[in-house]
Design a protein around this motif. Structure first.
Motif, PDB file in Angstrom:
ATOM      1  N   MET A  31       1.830   8.829  -3.881  1.00 57.42           N
ATOM      2  CA  MET A  31       3.208   8.513  -4.469  1.00 57.42           C
ATOM      3  C   MET A  31       3.965   9.988  -4.610  1.00 57.42           C
ATOM      4  O   MET A  31       5.037   9.769  -4.519  1.00 57.42           O
ATOM      5  CB  MET A  31       2.628   8.117  -5.830  1.00 57.42           C
ATOM      6  CG  MET A  31       2.095   6.297  -5.677  1.00 57.42           C
ATOM      7  SD  MET A  31       3.077   5.433  -4.405  1.00 57.42           S
ATOM      8  CE  MET A  31       2.301   5.906  -2.881  1.00 57.42           C
TER       9      MET A  31
ATOM     10  N   LYS B 144      -2.943  11.451  -3.545  1.00 59.68           N
ATOM     11  CA  LYS B 144      -1.562  11.552  -4.433  1.00 59.68           C
ATOM     12  C   LYS B 144      -0.507  11.170  -3.630  1.00 59.68           C
ATOM     13  O   LYS B 144       0.624  11.736  -3.569  1.00 59.68           O
ATOM     14  CB  LYS B 144      -1.423  12.818  -5.423  1.00 59.68           C
ATOM     15  CG  LYS B 144      -2.367  13.240  -6.356  1.00 59.68           C
ATOM     16  CD  LYS B 144      -2.889  12.215  -7.390  1.00 59.68           C
ATOM     17  CE  LYS B 144      -3.957  12.841  -8.299  1.00 59.68           C
ATOM     18  NZ  LYS B 144      -4.247  11.915  -9.328  1.00 59.68           N
TER      19      LYS B 144
ATOM     20  N   VAL C 229      -4.084   4.404  -2.457  1.00 57.33           N
ATOM     21  CA  VAL C 229      -3.820   3.702  -3.868  1.00 57.33           C
ATOM     22  C   VAL C 229      -4.422   2.350  -3.853  1.00 57.33           C
ATOM     23  O   VAL C 229      -4.026   1.640  -4.735  1.00 57.33           O
ATOM     24  CB  VAL C 229      -2.183   3.629  -3.789  1.00 57.33           C
ATOM     25  CG1 VAL C 229      -1.560   5.199  -3.890  1.00 57.33           C
ATOM     26  CG2 VAL C 229      -1.523   2.837  -2.899  1.00 57.33           C
TER      27      VAL C 229
ATOM     28  N   ILE D 186      -5.371   0.978  -7.529  1.00 55.31           N
ATOM     29  CA  ILE D 186      -4.440   0.299  -8.311  1.00 55.31           C
ATOM     30  C   ILE D 186      -4.656  -1.225  -8.180  1.00 55.31           C
ATOM     31  O   ILE D 186      -4.274  -1.937  -9.247  1.00 55.31           O
ATOM     32  CB  ILE D 186      -2.984   0.772  -8.266  1.00 55.31           C
ATOM     33  CG1 ILE D 186      -2.540   0.599  -6.840  1.00 55.31           C
ATOM     34  CG2 ILE D 186      -3.017   2.400  -8.729  1.00 55.31           C
ATOM     35  CD1 ILE D 186      -0.851   0.839  -7.022  1.00 55.31           C
TER      36      ILE D 186
ATOM     37  N   CYS E 100       0.943  -1.123  -0.053  1.00 55.36           N
ATOM     38  CA  CYS E 100      -0.218  -0.128   0.035  1.00 55.36           C
ATOM     39  C   CYS E 100       0.840   1.338   0.036  1.00 55.36           C
ATOM     40  O   CYS E 100       0.565   2.462  -0.329  1.00 55.36           O
ATOM     41  CB  CYS E 100      -1.023  -0.045   1.048  1.00 55.36           C
ATOM     42  SG  CYS E 100      -2.447  -1.158   0.877  1.00 55.36           S
TER      43      CYS E 100
ATOM     44  N   SER F 135      -2.671   7.614 -10.372  1.00 57.26           N
ATOM     45  CA  SER F 135      -2.351   7.513  -8.941  1.00 57.26           C
ATOM     46  C   SER F 135      -0.821   7.885  -8.785  1.00 57.26           C
ATOM     47  O   SER F 135      -0.185   7.990  -7.569  1.00 57.26           O
ATOM     48  CB  SER F 135      -2.383   5.788  -8.405  1.00 57.26           C
ATOM     49  OG  SER F 135      -3.604   5.638  -8.530  1.00 57.26           O
TER      50      SER F 135
ATOM     51  N   CYS G 106       3.413   1.363  -1.794  1.00 55.08           N
ATOM     52  CA  CYS G 106       4.329   0.975  -2.966  1.00 55.08           C
ATOM     53  C   CYS G 106       5.864   0.702  -2.935  1.00 55.08           C
ATOM     54  O   CYS G 106       6.494   0.875  -3.663  1.00 55.08           O
ATOM     55  CB  CYS G 106       4.027   2.439  -4.107  1.00 55.08           C
ATOM     56  SG  CYS G 106       2.302   2.295  -4.458  1.00 55.08           S
TER      57      CYS G 106
END
Length: 678
Positions: free
Chosen positions: A513, A511, A111, A114, A35, A178, A37
């Motif tokens: 990321m 956002k 996220v 995704i 989660c 994302s 990433c």
């Protein structure tokens, strides 16, 4: 873009046996890593659990499915399908845990979508390939994916190939949204490789990162884009029309900090060569009889609570109906709000508002403006929304004008003028524009005093969650969206941190990321060592997005507000000044955009250039630290700001509106060949 459509999802659910969600006890740490990433860590942890052979079937199924999610995200749909099949073999009733978590509204760092979309991606590819051709064990996303997929598609019908293309485009679009632009571009490239439409060529070229890994990454991205645009000019694709895929827009280009005139002109030329009907300029009409009102149109997708409306809606509603015949072209694509209602009411009966529809501004509805025989058409924010840019490819009025709602030159051959304020521009500066630059003497906006802030500023900030907590000591605030954190600005942040003070940034919680990429870049750039004199080094505190009232309270809680470069703030600067906070800026450091903050706080604004306008980045750091260290001086500056701030806020019917109206009438009459006096 969502995938699949709701009907497909319902069919998918109906075909499944009763669902089982695995207990998170063993998987949770690795799911949480994904989660965030942290794909390497998450994959490694899940792989180790599977290879140990100790997982019960339900947990093993959840782990296989999750690895399949990651493989799909990384671009290897064959391996994703193979892992999907392993999940079904381990336990046939289990769904991918992170997709279920997202569906149930559980935490996944914003996220989860995704993993939801990638679950359908691997399911669809499994239905096509049966899970053959994957490379788990060699690493998801391993070499030769496109060759392996081409081999898998041999002998299949055309529908299978089109489905694979659709999966890549859908998942790529979700990843782009994302913030995972690198993975997104890989999916678009695969879709193009398997025979996707030529509109993907433009999508590939114009999709750029929002936050860069560093200056080298930015320069490399820019160089590659310029080379790819040149390739499009040499071998233009053939497109029947424009769409969101073929025309993703150029919103993020300006944040790279370069002069964009040549590149924007080349991009426009590439579209001119590629889309046969892109220029929908209507047949020229005979000029209207002299003496009538000049017909003026305004175009934007942001007649709502947005910086564009805050800056320019008052300018439009304040225009004299007896002098100008005004038509406003807007869209309800992204909804309306109280700002919309107030704006429409302020237009009165003398101005017309045309809602072009929920689909937004498109080539298909360009006649809304082209059929009205307009003398002047004003684009408030070309480049911010791709739809208004689609209109800009044609001449829909005798004179076409771009404003600094999004302060980028357009490159359009039919855009005649770019309107800005003299106080925001350096001497010269004309080479940045493909349009003729017009520098108004006034502010060039009508921003009403944000009286709503009074109530917010009267109460203290109370964090809603631990992640919303502010530093205990004094801090500097950079209240801008993260795309404005250019690598060139990192030195300013490091300077403030080295001085022993914290820096607070507010990011879009949808956002994450972007925030993580920026945090990683800043941490890598800080290195080791203490602050000034070996003392405390501050830290960067990232605060998830808050409502406008808490934003005002955070501004009030800060010691100093820092304007970033080479792209600074506008509305946020005006709101910080209303809160009587010192906004420190470096006008000389601003790149290819108007120097808005300098024009507001400097000598032509509230007249505090000596205290608040630096000549370079080092002086900017010195000014910030000086104000933070000297509380008495800072309070004096804040008092002066409070006394002078009224100069910046519109009062209705002000000089800015009259100057703007006179210019519109003059160029409109000149364009129609009307010799009558304004």
């Amino acid at each position: 873009m969502s995938f699949p459509t709701p009907p497909s999802f319902l069919v998918f659910l109906l075909l499944l046996p009763p669902l089982v969600f695995p207990s998170p006890t063993l998987l949770s740490p690795h799911l949480d890593s994904l989660c965030l990433c942290n794909f390497t860590s998450g994959k490694s942890g899940l792989s180790d659990l599977l290879l140990s052979g100790s997982l019960p079937p339900v947990l093993a199924s959840g782990a296989w499915h999750t690895l399949g999610n990651v493989a799909a995200i990384e671009g290897d749909l064959l391996t994703a399908a193979q892992l999907h099949g392993r999940g079904k073999q381990a336990e046939g009733k289990t769904l991918p845990p992170l997709a279920v978590r997202y569906q149930e509204g559980g935490w996944c760092n914003e996220v989860g979508d995704i993993f939801w979309v990638s679950s359908f991606a691997k399911y669809n590819v499994f239905q096509i390939t049966g899970g053959e051709g994957g490379t788990w064990g060699e690493g998801a996303g391993g070499g030769g994916y496109r060759e392996r997929m081409a081999e898998a598609l041999e002998g299949m019908d055309e529908a299978a190939r089109l489905k694979i293309i659709d999966v890549h485009v859908s998942l790529g679009s979700q990843l782009e949204d994302s913030g995972l632009v690198g993975y997104a571009r890989s999916h678009f490239a695969s879709a193009l490789h398997f025979g996707g439409g030529e509109d993907l060529k433009f999508k590939m070229v114009l999709t750029v990162p929002v936050v860069y890994e560093g200056k080298d990454h930015l320069e490399r991205t820019r160089r590659e884009m310029e080379e790819n645009v040149e390739a499009l000019l040499l071998s233009p694709p053939s497109l029947s029309t424009l769409s969101q895929l073929s025309y993703p827009g150029t919103f993020y280009l300006i944040y790279q900090g370069y002069s964009d005139a040549d590149l924007m002109r080349s991009i426009r030329e590439a579209y001119d060569l590629s889309v046969s009907n892109i220029d929908r300029t209507p047949p020229s009409l005979p000029p209207p009889p002299p003496g009538g009102r000049v017909k003026v149109g305004f175009v934007s997708s942001y007649f709502r609570r947005h910086s564009v409306c805050k800056l320019f809606c008052g300018m439009i509603s304040g225009l004299d109906d007896t002098v100008l015949d005004v038509t406003v072209f807007g869209t309800s694509k992204d909804g309306t709000d109280g700002f919309t209602d107030e704006f429409l009411t302020s237009l009165g009966e003398g101005k017309e508002y045309v809602d072009v529809g929920k689909r937004g501004l498109l080539l298909a509805n360009i006649g809304e403006a082209g059929d009205r025989d307009l003398d002047v058409l004003v684009y408030l924010d070309v480049g911010m929304d791709s739809g208004s840019s689609m209109w800009g490819f044609s001449r829909l009025a005798r004179v076409q004008v771009s404003m600094w709602g999004h302060p980028s030159t357009t490159g359009f051959k039919y855009m005649d003028y770019f309107i800005t304020g003299d106080r925001y521009e350096p001497d010269g500066g004309y080479e940045r524009f493909t349009e003729q630059l017009v520098r108004l003497e006034g502010k060039s906006f009508e921003f009403p005093a944000p009286l709503w802030m009074d109530e917010a500023l009267s109460t203290p900030y109370v964090p809603k969650t631990p992640s919303h907590e502010l530093p205990e000591g004094e801090f500097a605030l950079v209240p801008q969206s993260l795309q404005k954190f250019h690598p060139d600005f990192d030195g300013v942040i490091r300077g403030i941190l080295s001085g022993g003070y914290d820096v607070v940034a507010i990011y879009d919680k949808k956002k994450p990321m972007w925030m993580q990429s920026l945090r990683r870049r800043l941490v890598q750039g800080l290195g080791e060592g203490g602050g000034d004199g070996g003392g405390r080094v501050g830290e960067v505190r990232f605060i998830p997005g808050v409502d406008r009232y808490d934003f005002a309270r955070i501004v009030k809680s800060s010691a100093v507000v820092v304007d970033p470069f080479p792209f600074g703030g506008g509305v946020t600067t005006l709101e910080a000044i209303y809160a009587c906070r010192a906004v420190v800026t470096c006008g000389e450091c601003q790149g290819n955009v108007p120097r808005l903050a300098e024009g507001m706080v400097g000598d032509e604004g509230i007249g505090m250039g000596r205290e608040l306008v630096a000549g370079d980045g080092e002086e900017l750091v010195e000014m910030v630290l000086g104000l933070m260290r000297d509380g008495e001086r800072r309070r004096k500056v804040e008092g002066e700001i409070c006394e002078r701030r009224g100069e910046l806020y519109g009062r209705g019917g002000g000089e800015e509106i009259k100057e703007w109206q006179d210019w519109l009438e003059r160029v409109g009459r000149e364009a129609r060949g009307d010799g009558s006096e304004p």
